[in-house]
Every structure is written in structure tokens, then in C-alpha cells.
Design a protein around this motif. Structure first.
Motif, PDB file in Angstrom:
ATOM      1  N   THR A  99      22.783  17.379  19.615  1.00 45.81           N
ATOM      2  CA  THR A  99      24.074  16.731  19.428  1.00 45.81           C
ATOM      3  C   THR A  99      24.082  15.425  20.233  1.00 45.81           C
ATOM      4  N   LYS A 100      24.192  14.308  19.566  1.00 43.68           N
ATOM      5  CA  LYS A 100      23.997  13.014  20.214  1.00 43.68           C
ATOM      6  C   LYS A 100      25.013  12.725  21.313  1.00 43.68           C
ATOM      7  N   ASP A 101      26.247  13.185  21.154  1.00 44.51           N
ATOM      8  CA  ASP A 101      27.269  12.913  22.160  1.00 44.51           C
ATOM      9  C   ASP A 101      27.236  13.900  23.319  1.00 44.51           C
ATOM     10  N   CYS A 102      26.324  14.841  23.302  1.00 49.72           N
ATOM     11  CA  CYS A 102      26.259  15.878  24.334  1.00 49.72           C
ATOM     12  C   CYS A 102      25.440  15.389  25.535  1.00 49.72           C
ATOM     13  N   ASP A 103      25.822  15.860  26.716  1.00 49.76           N
ATOM     14  CA  ASP A 103      25.084  15.491  27.931  1.00 49.76           C
ATOM     15  C   ASP A 103      23.672  16.058  27.944  1.00 49.76           C
ATOM     16  N   SER A 104      23.468  17.134  27.185  1.00 54.45           N
ATOM     17  CA  SER A 104      22.144  17.771  27.154  1.00 54.45           C
ATOM     18  C   SER A 104      21.330  17.345  25.940  1.00 54.45           C
ATOM     19  N   TYR A 105      21.745  16.267  25.288  1.00 58.97           N
ATOM     20  CA  TYR A 105      21.044  15.818  24.082  1.00 58.97           C
ATOM     21  C   TYR A 105      19.578  15.510  24.373  1.00 58.97           C
ATOM     22  N   GLY A 106      18.697  16.126  23.570  1.00 62.29           N
ATOM     23  CA  GLY A 106      17.272  15.862  23.677  1.00 62.29           C
ATOM     24  C   GLY A 106      16.580  16.562  24.824  1.00 62.29           C
ATOM     25  N   LYS A 107      17.296  17.320  25.640  1.00 64.02           N
ATOM     26  CA  LYS A 107      16.704  18.006  26.782  1.00 64.02           C
ATOM     27  C   LYS A 107      16.348  19.435  26.379  1.00 64.02           C
ATOM     28  N   SER A 108      15.097  19.766  26.506  1.00 67.20           N
ATOM     29  CA  SER A 108      14.576  21.022  25.986  1.00 67.20           C
ATOM     30  C   SER A 108      14.542  22.116  27.046  1.00 67.20           C
ATOM     31  N   ILE A 109      14.519  23.357  26.558  1.00 58.02           N
ATOM     32  CA  ILE A 109      14.407  24.544  27.398  1.00 58.02           C
ATOM     33  C   ILE A 109      13.265  25.392  26.869  1.00 58.02           C
ATOM     34  N   ALA A 110      12.383  25.804  27.729  1.00 57.97           N
ATOM     35  CA  ALA A 110      11.241  26.614  27.308  1.00 57.97           C
ATOM     36  C   ALA A 110      11.721  27.907  26.646  1.00 57.97           C
ATOM     37  N   ARG A 111      11.074  28.254  25.562  1.00 60.73           N
ATOM     38  CA  ARG A 111      11.471  29.459  24.831  1.00 60.73           C
ATOM     39  C   ARG A 111      11.386  30.698  25.698  1.00 60.73           C
ATOM     40  N   ASP A 112      10.318  30.835  26.471  1.00 62.12           N
ATOM     41  CA  ASP A 112      10.144  32.022  27.299  1.00 62.12           C
ATOM     42  C   ASP A 112      11.254  32.155  28.332  1.00 62.12           C
ATOM     43  N   LYS A 113      11.738  31.034  28.841  1.00 62.36           N
ATOM     44  CA  LYS A 113      12.791  31.077  29.861  1.00 62.36           C
ATOM     45  C   LYS A 113      14.106  31.557  29.275  1.00 62.36           C
ATOM     46  N   ILE A 114      14.541  30.961  28.187  1.00 62.26           N
ATOM     47  CA  ILE A 114      15.842  31.306  27.626  1.00 62.26           C
ATOM     48  C   ILE A 114      15.831  32.707  27.025  1.00 62.26           C
ATOM     49  N   GLU A 115      14.746  33.087  26.372  1.00 61.75           N
ATOM     50  CA  GLU A 115      14.669  34.434  25.818  1.00 61.75           C
ATOM     51  C   GLU A 115      14.506  35.469  26.928  1.00 61.75           C
ATOM     52  N   GLY A 116      13.863  35.080  28.017  1.00 57.89           N
ATOM     53  CA  GLY A 116      13.761  35.981  29.156  1.00 57.89           C
ATOM     54  C   GLY A 116      15.108  36.223  29.812  1.00 57.89           C
ATOM     55  N   ASP A 117      15.938  35.184  29.918  1.00 58.57           N
ATOM     56  CA  ASP A 117      17.271  35.343  30.505  1.00 58.57           C
ATOM     57  C   ASP A 117      18.153  36.229  29.629  1.00 58.57           C
ATOM     58  N   VAL A 118      18.062  36.044  28.324  1.00 59.00           N
ATOM     59  CA  VAL A 118      18.848  36.889  27.418  1.00 59.00           C
ATOM     60  C   VAL A 118      18.355  38.329  27.488  1.00 59.00           C
ATOM     61  N   GLY A 119      17.045  38.509  27.588  1.00 63.09           N
ATOM     62  CA  GLY A 119      16.507  39.856  27.727  1.00 63.09           C
ATOM     63  C   GLY A 119      16.968  40.524  29.015  1.00 63.09           C
ATOM     64  N   ALA A 120      17.051  39.753  30.104  1.00 64.70           N
ATOM     65  CA  ALA A 120      17.539  40.302  31.367  1.00 64.70           C
ATOM     66  C   ALA A 120      18.998  40.718  31.261  1.00 64.70           C
ATOM     67  N   LEU A 121      19.763  39.964  30.470  1.00 67.76           N
ATOM     68  CA  LEU A 121      21.162  40.314  30.243  1.00 67.76           C
ATOM     69  C   LEU A 121      21.266  41.621  29.474  1.00 67.76           C
ATOM     70  N   ILE A 122      20.424  41.778  28.461  1.00 70.30           N
ATOM     71  CA  ILE A 122      20.444  43.011  27.666  1.00 70.30           C
ATOM     72  C   ILE A 122      19.953  44.196  28.489  1.00 70.30           C
ATOM     73  N   LYS A 123      19.052  43.934  29.416  1.00 69.75           N
ATOM     74  CA  LYS A 123      18.461  45.017  30.222  1.00 69.75           C
ATOM     75  C   LYS A 123      19.502  45.713  31.083  1.00 69.75           C
ATOM     76  N   THR A 124      20.569  45.014  31.438  1.00 66.83           N
ATOM     77  CA  THR A 124      21.601  45.619  32.284  1.00 66.83           C
ATOM     78  C   THR A 124      22.518  46.565  31.519  1.00 66.83           C
TER      79      THR A 124
END
Length: 307
Positions: free
Chosen positions: A105-130
Motif C-alpha cells: 500500500t503506497k500510502d502506508c508507512d510499511s510500504y515495500g518493507k518485507s518480513i521473512a516468511r519464517d518469522k511471521i509464520e513462526g509468530d502465528v504458530g506460537a500464538l496458536i500453540k498457546t
């Protein structure tokens, strides 16, 4: 099927646009409107109506075929700054490829800034683990499902009774209009009555079809309860060992809405779906996954003690 044995796109279009495949006969030449036929239908009237609405409505872009099964969270996790779902992409490195989620999203502060797949999926997995209820909560879950099972039985009976009353009311309206048709002499008035009768007959056919499809839950309560409790016991196990399609199913069952994810602070407060929320095994007025705004306040030690 044609002689070649392969169902063509043209045949599919015929099935989805010709009322004959709903088990009814319609003909302008012979002035026949939704006459019940003797052959078995291939599609329901409800499906037929939905297809016509889609064909006559605004065209929608087809699902992309190049997404693949590499990104489980695509379309589910949103950017915390703009609320738009993250896109996904592969980046080529010196000796291998890297998977990323990113906001476009061009008007977003995070535009073009990437997040590693393993990191974001790992955080979601940790959320589900609880999300692992205690044995005591399993007894409560069994009682809840028994109540829901009984309610479903009663609801099916109520729907059938209400449907029969609606059909009886439609029959009375049709009979009244038929009497008016017989007494009318104006061709335009007769035509208006006939169109009204055709609409009521169509509505009656849909009700009859829905009642035929309305059934009480099949199987015993114990057969249905076992897989439910297996999932409630440890949804993270299915997430960790399952395929991409199974992981997406876990997301739909665990979360009530899309999950907002901040590239710096991680996942925001998640909207947990029932029955986890109902069991109070996940959230309470005092505790939650993340705090309001941009501050995360979830204490896993405290939550583990509560569970």
C-alpha cells in the motif's frame, strides 16, 4: 457426458443456465413456467439462481494460479499500519531464494518493507500453540457441544414446521389468485395475475427444495465429538505437522477475523473464534494477546498459569 467422455465448458454452461437441469421444465413457446419434471435434478434451484446473479452482476477477477502453496498466511494476515492484507513474494539471493511477506500500500508507512516468511509464520504458530485448554475445560466443552447438538435437532424440526406453514400460506395465495383469474376479463389484469402466480409457484418450489435438504445431524453425538475434542486439545499440532491447506483450515477455525501483524512488534490482539473464547481458555477481560494500539502486553507465564 458426450461420447468422448470429457465434460466441456459448454456443457457446464448449459447445466448452470438451463432450468431443465434443476428438474423443472420452462418453455416460452408452450407458456410453461417451472413445471416439476420427472427426472432427477443435477443442481438445486438455489444454486441456479446464484449462478444467474453472478453472470448478470459485475465481473470478478479469477483466482491467481501463480500463488502456489508457499505462503500459508497470504490473504489472512494484514498490515497493522494500513489494515490491508500482506502480499507475498520470493527474492533471489546469491545461492538460494528467500520467501517474504510485504505491504504494497503506497500510502502506508510499511510500504515495500518485507518480513521473512519464517518469522511471521513462526509468530502465528506460537500464538496458536498457546490455545491448549486444560482437562477441566474439556468437560465444559463436552457439555457445550451436547447443548449445541440438542439445539441443532430442535432447530431442524422448527425449520421444517415453519417451512410447511409457509408452503400452506403460498397455496392459499395461489388459490386466491386463480379465482381472480377466472373472474377477470381484462387481458392485462389476467397477465398480471399469471405472473404473480408464477412467482409464488417459484417461491414454493424453493421452499420445498430447502425442506427436502433440511435434515437433522447425522451420526451419533460421540462420533462427532471425538474429532472436535482432538482439535481443541492441540490445534498447534495440526498447524505444525499439517499441509498448507490444513494450516489454512486451522486459521479459519481458530481466528474469528484476519490477524493484524506489525513488522516490528509482531501480532496484534487476535479475535479468537469460538469455542476457545467461550471456554475462556484464550482470552479474558484481564488478559489477551497484545494490548490496545501498538503495545503488546500478553504475558505467557500468567496465561499458562490460568490454563
Amino acid at each position: 457426458r458426450p461420447r468422448a467422455g470429457k465434460i466441456t465448458q459448454q456443457r457446464v454452461t448449459e447445466i448452470l443456465t438451463n432450468p431443465i437441469y434443476t428438474g423443472h421444465i420452462c418453455s416460452k413457446t408452450y407458456e410453461i413456467s417451472w413445471l416439476k419434471a420427472q427426472h432427477d435434478p443435477l443442481i438445486s434451484i438455489e444454486t441456479f439462481d446464484k449462478v444467474q446473479e453472478r453472470r448478470q452482476g459485475v465481473a470478478k477477477a479469477p483466482k491467481r494460479k501463480n500463488i502456489g502453496d508457499d505462503f500459508t498466511l497470504r490473504g489472512f494476515v494484514c498490515c497493522a499500519d494500513c489494515g490491508v492484507p500482506y502480499r507475498s513474494s520470493w527474492a533471489k539471493g546469491r545461492d538460494r531464494h528467500y520467501a517474504y511477506y510485504l505491504c504494497q500500500t503506497k500510502d502506508c508507512d510499511s510500504y515495500g518493507k518485507s518480513i521473512a516468511r519464517d518469522k511471521i509464520e513462526g509468530d502465528v504458530g506460537a500464538l496458536i500453540k498457546t490455545l491448549q485448554p486444560t482437562e477441566g475445560l474439556f468437560k465444559l466443552a463436552t457439555s457445550m457441544f451436547r447443548h449445541a447438538w440438542d439445539h441443532r435437532h430442535n432447530q431442524a424440526k422448527d425449520i421444517i414446521r415453519a417451512g410447511k406453514r409457509q408452503i400452506a400460506d403460498l397455496d392459499k395465495q395461489i388459490d386466491g389468485l386463480l379465482e381472480r383469474v377466472v373472474a377477470a376479463t381484462n387481458p392485462r389484469v389476467i397477465s398480471t395475475y399469471e405472473n404473480k402466480i408464477a412467482g409464488l409457484e417459484r417461491e414454493k418450489l424453493i421452499l420445498v427444495e430447502n425442506l427436502a435438504n433440511q435434515a437433522e445431524p447425522k451420526g451419533s453425538f460421540e462420533e462427532k465429538l471425538e474429532p472436535v475434542l482432538t482439535f481443541l486439545a492441540n490445534p498447534w499440532k495440526l498447524w505444525e505437522n499439517g499441509s498448507v491447506h490444513l494450516r489454512r483450515t486451522v486459521l479459519k477455525l481458530v481466528f474469528a477475523d484476519r490477524l493484524e501483524y506489525c513488522r516490528i512488534e509482531g501480532p496484534r490482539t487476535a479475535k479468537i473464534a469460538l469455542p476457545f473464547k467461550a471456554l475462556e481458555a484464550v482470552c479474558s477481560p484481564e488478559f489477551g494477546y497484545g494490548g490496545p494500539g501498538r503495545t503488546r502486553t500478553y504475558d505467557q507465564t500468567v496465561m499458562s498459569g490460568r490454563l
